[in-house]
Design a protein around this motif. Structure first.
Motif, PDB file in Angstrom:
ATOM      1  N   PHE A  20       0.858  -1.186   0.000  1.00 16.06           N
ATOM      2  CA  PHE A  20       0.000   0.000   0.000  1.00 16.06           C
ATOM      3  C   PHE A  20       0.886   1.225   0.000  1.00 16.06           C
ATOM      4  O   PHE A  20       2.110   1.145   0.178  1.00 16.06           O
ATOM      5  N   SER A  21       0.277   2.379  -0.229  1.00 20.04           N
ATOM      6  CA  SER A  21       1.021   3.637  -0.231  1.00 20.04           C
ATOM      7  C   SER A  21       0.376   4.612   0.736  1.00 20.04           C
ATOM      8  O   SER A  21      -0.831   4.583   0.984  1.00 20.04           O
ATOM      9  N   PHE A  22       1.234   5.495   1.257  1.00 19.08           N
ATOM     10  CA  PHE A  22       0.776   6.544   2.171  1.00 19.08           C
ATOM     11  C   PHE A  22       1.699   7.743   1.987  1.00 19.08           C
ATOM     12  O   PHE A  22       2.920   7.616   2.141  1.00 19.08           O
ATOM     13  N   GLY A  23       1.130   8.881   1.641  1.00 14.38           N
ATOM     14  CA  GLY A  23       1.963  10.044   1.355  1.00 14.38           C
ATOM     15  C   GLY A  23       2.849   9.769   0.161  1.00 14.38           C
ATOM     16  O   GLY A  23       2.371   9.395  -0.922  1.00 14.38           O
ATOM     17  N   ASN A  24       4.153   9.910   0.325  1.00 18.44           N
ATOM     18  CA  ASN A  24       5.100   9.600  -0.748  1.00 18.44           C
ATOM     19  C   ASN A  24       5.872   8.314  -0.469  1.00 18.44           C
ATOM     20  O   ASN A  24       6.980   8.122  -0.968  1.00 18.44           O
ATOM     21  N   CYS A  25       5.269   7.433   0.332  1.00 19.72           N
ATOM     22  CA  CYS A  25       5.916   6.166   0.712  1.00 19.72           C
ATOM     23  C   CYS A  25       5.138   4.971   0.185  1.00 19.72           C
ATOM     24  O   CYS A  25       3.904   4.954   0.235  1.00 19.72           O
ATOM     25  N   ILE A  26       5.878   3.988  -0.319  1.00 14.71           N
ATOM     26  CA  ILE A  26       5.298   2.711  -0.729  1.00 14.71           C
ATOM     27  C   ILE A  26       5.727   1.666   0.293  1.00 14.71           C
ATOM     28  O   ILE A  26       6.921   1.486   0.549  1.00 14.71           O
ATOM     29  N   PHE A  27       4.772   0.981   0.879  1.00 13.58           N
ATOM     30  CA  PHE A  27       5.043  -0.037   1.895  1.00 13.58           C
ATOM     31  C   PHE A  27       4.895  -1.411   1.260  1.00 13.58           C
ATOM     32  O   PHE A  27       3.894  -1.700   0.593  1.00 13.58           O
ATOM     33  N   MET A  28       5.903  -2.252   1.520  1.00 16.76           N
ATOM     34  CA  MET A  28       5.909  -3.576   0.911  1.00 16.76           C
ATOM     35  C   MET A  28       6.688  -4.541   1.803  1.00 16.76           C
ATOM     36  O   MET A  28       7.624  -4.143   2.506  1.00 16.76           O
TER      37      MET A  28
ATOM     38  N   ILE B  82      -3.284  -1.768  -3.268  1.00 14.92           N
ATOM     39  CA  ILE B  82      -3.596  -2.406  -4.548  1.00 14.92           C
ATOM     40  C   ILE B  82      -4.599  -3.535  -4.373  1.00 14.92           C
ATOM     41  O   ILE B  82      -5.417  -3.808  -5.240  1.00 14.92           O
ATOM     42  N   SER B  83      -4.545  -4.228  -3.234  1.00 12.64           N
ATOM     43  CA  SER B  83      -5.519  -5.295  -2.963  1.00 12.64           C
ATOM     44  C   SER B  83      -6.642  -4.715  -2.127  1.00 12.64           C
ATOM     45  O   SER B  83      -6.416  -4.036  -1.140  1.00 12.64           O
ATOM     46  N   SER B  84      -7.855  -4.957  -2.548  1.00  9.96           N
ATOM     47  CA  SER B  84      -9.008  -4.402  -1.831  1.00  9.96           C
ATOM     48  C   SER B  84     -10.214  -5.294  -2.045  1.00  9.96           C
ATOM     49  O   SER B  84     -10.218  -6.183  -2.896  1.00  9.96           O
TER      50      SER B  84
END
Length: 276
Positions: A141-149, A244-246
């Protein structure tokens, strides 16, 4: 005040109905984004707009009557203090502030949790964003300018990883987090209006449409659809984030497969403009 709130709820429900009927199934995603952003502020202002009502004026006739003066008996003034009754509006305000405070605490708790992940995970600069690799992330997922993986997902280095990053980069470059911040604020202060939560759901879905459309134009559509089908719904805090998954996967696949009819789309946009 209660009448104003009811008008706000009614206006927002009508505008959301018009959006769902005319625009929700069309591929005018950018227009839909602005329509959803302006829907609630518009519904807030409508109850305060008063249109002048012109009625034919009737001539009045002044009649004078003799005034009769009648003496009234003098009553003794009681010295017993009258107990002060707390107005009903006070309890309404107290209940509103209590629920608002609880919702605000919940939102801030989720926000603090995400911020902690940015500090605890491994940070890697990636184009215009930051890639946060954390084992606590079950689904990207993303939050602000960060992509979390999750680190294992990133280390795969496959086409799947590339498509996921492209998807989240679109959320970042189009600044969808600003929309989410606005709607989260509105859900806190307007929690009494159930339409607010439906608007938030529609907004998140439209964000995914925008990201899906952007990725589809740069990769093989079939490969991207397979990726969406293989992704599982994680347990990440969905507040404030774009994932991306929802649970709206079925609707997104239908929209990806839907051909674009520009003439019909323009007609529905015009109908929505006149209806609203």
């Amino acid at each position: 005040m209660i009448l104003v709130l009811l008008k706000f709820i009614g206006c927002s429900a009508i505008l959301l109905f018009l959006y769902q009927f005319f625009l929700a199934k069309e591929k005018a995603f950018t227009l839909n984004r602005w329509a959803l952003l302006l829907l609630l502020p518009t519904a807030m202002t409508v109850p305060f707009i008063s249109l002048p009502l012109w009625l034919p004026q009737e001539s009045t006739v002044n009649l004078s009557y003799p005034v009769l003066i009648q003496s009234s008996p003098i009553h003794a003034i009681s010295s017993t203090p009258v107990p002060q009754i707390i107005p009903t509006e006070f309890w309404y305000l107290l209940g509103y502030l209590l629920i608002t405070g609880l919702l605000l605490a919940k939102k801030l708790s989720a926000l603090i949790k995400i911020i902690k992940w940015t500090k605890e995970g491994s940070v890697r600069p990636f184009k215009t964003a930051k890639l946060i690799l954390s084992k606590k992330v079950s689904s990207p997922f993303s939050f602000g300018n960060c992509i979390f993986m999750h680190p294992s997902t990133y280390l795969e280095g496959t086409d799947k990883t590339e498509m996921i990053i492209k998807h989240e980069l679109i959320h970042i470059t189009q600044k969808h987090h600003i929309d989410l911040a606005i709607i989260e604020f509105l859900t806190v202060i307007c929690w009494f209006n159930p339409v607010v939560f439906l608007v938030r759901k529609a907004m998140v879905l439209n964000h995914e449409y925008l990201a899906d459309q952007g990725v589809k134009e740069t990769v093989l559509p079939v490969a991207y659809k397979k990726l969406l089908l293989n992704l599982t719904i994680g347990r990440n805090p969905m507040i404030w984030t774009s994932a991306i998954s929802s649970s709206t996967l079925k609707q997104r696949l239908i929209m990806l497969n839907k051909p674009q009819n520009k003439r019909a789309m323009h007609l529905r946009i015009v109908n929505f403009s006149f209806s609203a």
